[in-house]
Design a protein around this motif. Structure first.
Motif, PDB file in Angstrom:
ATOM      1  N   LEU A  28       0.853  -1.096  -0.057  1.00  0.00           N
ATOM      2  CA  LEU A  28       0.087   0.065  -0.198  1.00  0.00           C
ATOM      3  C   LEU A  28       0.856   1.209  -0.164  1.00  0.00           C
ATOM      4  O   LEU A  28       0.627   2.201  -0.719  1.00  0.00           O
ATOM      5  CB  LEU A  28      -0.801   0.060   1.172  1.00  0.00           C
ATOM      6  N   VAL A  29       1.952   1.120   0.855  1.00  0.00           N
ATOM      7  CA  VAL A  29       2.789   2.347   0.832  1.00  0.00           C
ATOM      8  C   VAL A  29       3.481   2.455  -0.370  1.00  0.00           C
ATOM      9  O   VAL A  29       3.683   3.470  -0.925  1.00  0.00           O
ATOM     10  CB  VAL A  29       3.832   2.127   1.938  1.00  0.00           C
ATOM     11  N   VAL A  30       4.102   1.545  -0.854  1.00  0.00           N
ATOM     12  CA  VAL A  30       4.776   1.433  -2.201  1.00  0.00           C
ATOM     13  C   VAL A  30       3.898   2.169  -3.326  1.00  0.00           C
ATOM     14  O   VAL A  30       4.235   3.108  -3.915  1.00  0.00           O
ATOM     15  CB  VAL A  30       5.325   0.242  -2.724  1.00  0.00           C
ATOM     16  N   ASN A  31       2.502   1.494  -3.243  1.00  0.00           N
ATOM     17  CA  ASN A  31       1.679   2.260  -4.404  1.00  0.00           C
ATOM     18  C   ASN A  31       1.462   3.626  -4.427  1.00  0.00           C
ATOM     19  O   ASN A  31       1.769   4.284  -5.217  1.00  0.00           O
ATOM     20  CB  ASN A  31       0.323   1.503  -4.209  1.00  0.00           C
ATOM     21  N   MET A  32       1.177   4.002  -2.967  1.00  0.00           N
ATOM     22  CA  MET A  32       0.959   5.755  -2.762  1.00  0.00           C
ATOM     23  C   MET A  32       2.474   6.334  -2.979  1.00  0.00           C
ATOM     24  O   MET A  32       1.985   7.433  -3.556  1.00  0.00           O
ATOM     25  CB  MET A  32       0.435   5.737  -1.192  1.00  0.00           C
ATOM     26  N   ALA A  33       3.290   5.717  -2.506  1.00  0.00           N
ATOM     27  CA  ALA A  33       4.629   6.660  -2.741  1.00  0.00           C
ATOM     28  C   ALA A  33       4.625   6.797  -4.176  1.00  0.00           C
ATOM     29  O   ALA A  33       5.083   7.970  -4.860  1.00  0.00           O
ATOM     30  CB  ALA A  33       5.746   6.053  -2.184  1.00  0.00           C
ATOM     31  N   VAL A  34       4.691   5.677  -5.204  1.00  0.00           N
ATOM     32  CA  VAL A  34       4.863   5.881  -6.490  1.00  0.00           C
ATOM     33  C   VAL A  34       3.837   6.917  -7.139  1.00  0.00           C
ATOM     34  O   VAL A  34       3.983   7.661  -7.970  1.00  0.00           O
ATOM     35  CB  VAL A  34       4.689   4.549  -7.093  1.00  0.00           C
ATOM     36  N   LEU A  35       2.477   6.764  -6.488  1.00  0.00           N
ATOM     37  CA  LEU A  35       1.338   7.711  -7.166  1.00  0.00           C
ATOM     38  C   LEU A  35       1.887   9.050  -6.919  1.00  0.00           C
ATOM     39  O   LEU A  35       1.757  10.040  -7.757  1.00  0.00           O
ATOM     40  CB  LEU A  35      -0.028   7.216  -6.384  1.00  0.00           C
ATOM     41  N   PHE A  36       2.209   9.283  -5.737  1.00  0.00           N
ATOM     42  CA  PHE A  36       2.562  10.858  -5.247  1.00  0.00           C
ATOM     43  C   PHE A  36       3.792  11.321  -6.053  1.00  0.00           C
ATOM     44  O   PHE A  36       3.614  12.358  -6.594  1.00  0.00           O
ATOM     45  CB  PHE A  36       2.796  10.591  -3.661  1.00  0.00           C
ATOM     46  N   ALA A  37       4.988  10.269  -6.130  1.00  0.00           N
ATOM     47  CA  ALA A  37       6.145  10.898  -6.763  1.00  0.00           C
ATOM     48  C   ALA A  37       5.612  11.088  -8.245  1.00  0.00           C
ATOM     49  O   ALA A  37       6.065  12.030  -8.728  1.00  0.00           O
ATOM     50  CB  ALA A  37       7.123   9.916  -6.637  1.00  0.00           C
ATOM     51  N   GLY A  38       5.003  10.302  -8.797  1.00  0.00           N
ATOM     52  CA  GLY A  38       4.540  10.378 -10.124  1.00  0.00           C
ATOM     53  C   GLY A  38       3.793  11.719 -10.663  1.00  0.00           C
ATOM     54  O   GLY A  38       4.188  12.348 -11.497  1.00  0.00           O
ATOM     55  N   LYS A  39       2.918  11.835  -9.834  1.00  0.00           N
ATOM     56  CA  LYS A  39       1.987  13.004 -10.107  1.00  0.00           C
ATOM     57  C   LYS A  39       2.810  14.146  -9.612  1.00  0.00           C
ATOM     58  O   LYS A  39       2.840  15.161 -10.291  1.00  0.00           O
ATOM     59  CB  LYS A  39       0.825  12.904  -9.128  1.00  0.00           C
ATOM     60  N   GLU A  40       3.405  14.375  -8.440  1.00  0.00           N
ATOM     61  CA  GLU A  40       3.899  15.726  -7.897  1.00  0.00           C
ATOM     62  C   GLU A  40       5.160  16.091  -8.519  1.00  0.00           C
ATOM     63  O   GLU A  40       5.630  17.087  -8.512  1.00  0.00           O
ATOM     64  CB  GLU A  40       3.829  15.460  -6.249  1.00  0.00           C
ATOM     65  N   ILE A  41       6.041  15.068  -8.553  1.00  0.00           N
ATOM     66  CA  ILE A  41       7.286  15.160  -9.049  1.00  0.00           C
ATOM     67  C   ILE A  41       7.533  15.035 -10.458  1.00  0.00           C
ATOM     68  O   ILE A  41       7.984  15.928 -11.157  1.00  0.00           O
ATOM     69  CB  ILE A  41       8.562  14.187  -8.335  1.00  0.00           C
ATOM     70  N   PHE A  42       6.916  14.144 -11.294  1.00  0.00           N
ATOM     71  CA  PHE A  42       7.054  13.722 -12.696  1.00  0.00           C
ATOM     72  C   PHE A  42       5.688  14.458 -13.564  1.00  0.00           C
ATOM     73  O   PHE A  42       5.979  14.448 -14.487  1.00  0.00           O
ATOM     74  CB  PHE A  42       7.285  12.325 -12.876  1.00  0.00           C
ATOM     75  N   GLY A  43       4.952  15.010 -12.783  1.00  0.00           N
ATOM     76  CA  GLY A  43       3.670  15.538 -13.459  1.00  0.00           C
ATOM     77  C   GLY A  43       2.945  14.547 -14.076  1.00  0.00           C
ATOM     78  O   GLY A  43       2.132  15.033 -15.454  1.00  0.00           O
ATOM     79  N   ILE A  44       3.137  13.197 -14.085  1.00  0.00           N
ATOM     80  CA  ILE A  44       2.068  12.319 -14.695  1.00  0.00           C
ATOM     81  C   ILE A  44       0.506  12.424 -14.411  1.00  0.00           C
ATOM     82  O   ILE A  44       0.392  12.754 -13.043  1.00  0.00           O
ATOM     83  CB  ILE A  44       2.675  11.001 -14.515  1.00  0.00           C
ATOM     84  N   TYR A  45      -0.246  12.417 -15.181  1.00  0.00           N
ATOM     85  CA  TYR A  45      -1.665  12.329 -14.918  1.00  0.00           C
ATOM     86  C   TYR A  45      -1.880  11.184 -13.719  1.00  0.00           C
ATOM     87  O   TYR A  45      -1.450  10.035 -13.724  1.00  0.00           O
ATOM     88  CB  TYR A  45      -2.421  11.864 -16.183  1.00  0.00           C
ATOM     89  N   TYR A  46      -2.733  11.314 -12.581  1.00  0.00           N
ATOM     90  CA  TYR A  46      -2.709  10.713 -11.389  1.00  0.00           C
ATOM     91  C   TYR A  46      -3.192   9.276 -11.697  1.00  0.00           C
ATOM     92  O   TYR A  46      -2.620   8.346 -10.935  1.00  0.00           O
ATOM     93  CB  TYR A  46      -3.546  11.419 -10.355  1.00  0.00           C
TER      94      TYR A  46
END
Ligand SMILES: Nc1nc2c(ncn2[C@@H]2O[C@H](COP(=O)(O)OP(=O)(O)OP(=O)(O)O)[C@@H](O)[C@H]2O)c(=O)[nH]1
Ligand SMILES: [Mg+2]
Length: 397
Positions: free
Chosen positions: A351-369
């Motif tokens: 769960l943590v891994v999933n959320m961390a990648v989601l967060f990093a993807g959206k906030e750092i790399f600007g990928i659609y959530y």
């Protein structure tokens, strides 16, 4: 050193073979073929061949040494030619087409006369003194014996960080296919000839052992610890193309496993597939319960979700325990509870891994959530599988 002046400590070839050896005849085929692939090893190969020779003689091993060279432009070839004249059990093969380390080793497999084949680097990275131990393990019943840097007692010399990381990445990829082998990309190994005979080896990459494990005929593999020493002399040839070739090779072995549907790599891949199917079934359970409790029972959707998540973790666990890992790790209730607890914790980590990648993807790399979440799910899947495989169901064959 010229061919007419062999140094006195050199074994003289077949006539020094001790008569009490099993198989008797001193002119019979060798028991062991030592393959040494070379490219520009003028600084090492002479000493290397002599050291292997001496080791074989000291341990009364009837062996031959096969140097497979890719038309080195330096003095490698003349040096080995001279040794060939002085030592009857030394053979040099000079390749002129399709150069490559794996290609050379596979060509060596084809012409080796020994019933056991040892592969060793020319640059003293692999301790020659261990060759008799490899042979002994094979005599005792192993099909493949691997020199490992990662079992207790093994190690690597002083490697730069970049090389360590590349090597660890390659090893990790290989370990997904062969989790019971700690160093599936070792360049230091021995096999029974039958393991590679007739195997459809496609020597593209740098890591011929992985190809042998993926496509050879073996059941028992063992490891011997050793410490990898940095090359004594000469320059390193590791490059980016090497890494790409390795990835292609892993893909090829995966494809082969799927088409053949047997062998160690297939066992592991089919397990990953079952684990993925169970994961998908878990999504269905989660969604179904969330919908049912919310719509039919009128429960607040977040409470429904908590029940849905936990239920899917339980059904996932049961399916994995009975099906994916086939209950091979013991049926005792206490053990099963223990595994469940481990699975539960790993799932929380997922769960943590999933959320961390989601967060990093959206906030750092600007990928659609939603796209970032797909990446998160993939990362969590890898996490869940790898950790559960190596912790929860560690013992599964
Ligand atoms: N026949 C043949 N042998 C090769 C080739 N490339 C490397 N080798 C040999 O394979 C062995 C391992 O290669 P190395 O260059 O030592 O690779 P490495 O150990 O990963 O890297 P370094 O030791 O840092 O150079 C050595 O004996 C080389 O001489 C090749 O293209 N053809
Ligand atoms: Mg080397």
């Amino acid at each position: 050193m010229g061919p007419d002046t062999p140094s006195p400590e050199l074994p003289g070839g077949p006539d020094t073979g001790p008569p009490e050896l099993p198989g008797g005849s001193v002119t019979g085929p060798p028991e062991l073929t030592v393959i040494i692939p070379t490219y520009r090893e003028e600084a090492n190969i002479g000493a290397m061949v002599r050291e292997v020779s001496r080791t074989l003689a000291d341990h009364r091993i009837r062996g031959e040494i096969l140097v497979i060279d890719d038309s080195s432009p330096d003095r490698t070839i003349p040096i080995v030619r001279d040794l060939e004249k002085a030592l009857p059990h030394v053979r040099l093969v000079v390749r002129t087409a399709d150069p490559g380390l794996s290609q050379s080793v596979v060509e060596g497999f084809g012409i080796a006369r020994g019933s056991v084949i040892q592969v060793i680097d020319a640059d003293f990275s692999h301790p020659v003194s261990l060759i008799p131990a490899f042979l002994r393990r094979i005599r005792e019943g192993a099909d493949v014996v691997i020199g490992s840097r990662y079992v207790a007692g093994g190690g690597i010399g002083e490697w730069p960080l970049s090389r360590r990381i590349i090597s660890l990445g390659a090893t990790a990829m290989g370990r997904i296919l062969f989790p019971e082998i700690t160093d599936p990309v070792s360049g230091f190994f021995a096999v029974k000839r039958e393991v590679v005979e007739g195997a459809p080896l496609e020597p593209r990459g740098y890591k011929i052992l992985l190809e042998v494990l993926g496509k050879g005929h073996w059941t028992r593999a063992e490891e011997i610890p050793y410490t990898f020493e940095n090359r004594k002399e000469g320059a390193s040839k590791l490059s980016l193309t090497t890494i790409i070739a390795y990835a292609v090779q892993v893909g090829g072995i995966t494809g082969h496993a799927f088409s053949r549907r047997e062998g160690a790599a297939w066992r592991e891949l089919s397990r990953i597939l079952r684990f993925a199917l169970v994961g998908i079934s878990g999504i269905a359970v989660n969604m179904g319960i969330l919908w049912g409790l919310t719509e039919l029972a009128g429960i607040y959707y977040l409470y429904s979700s908590a029940v849905a998540i936990e239920t899917s973790i339980i059904t996932n666990f049961l399916l994995n325990d009975f099906w994916t890992f086939g209950g091979e790790t013991g049926h005792r209730m206490g053990r099963r509870l223990h595994r469940f607890l481990s699975f539960q914790l790993v799932s929380l980590g997922g769960l943590v891994v999933n959320m961390a990648v989601l967060f990093a993807g959206k906030e750092i790399f600007g990928i659609y959530y939603l796209a970032a979440n797909l990446l998160g799910i993939l990362a969590a899947f890898v996490w869940n599988y790898v950790v559960n495989r190596n912790v929860t169901w560690r013992g599964a064959a």
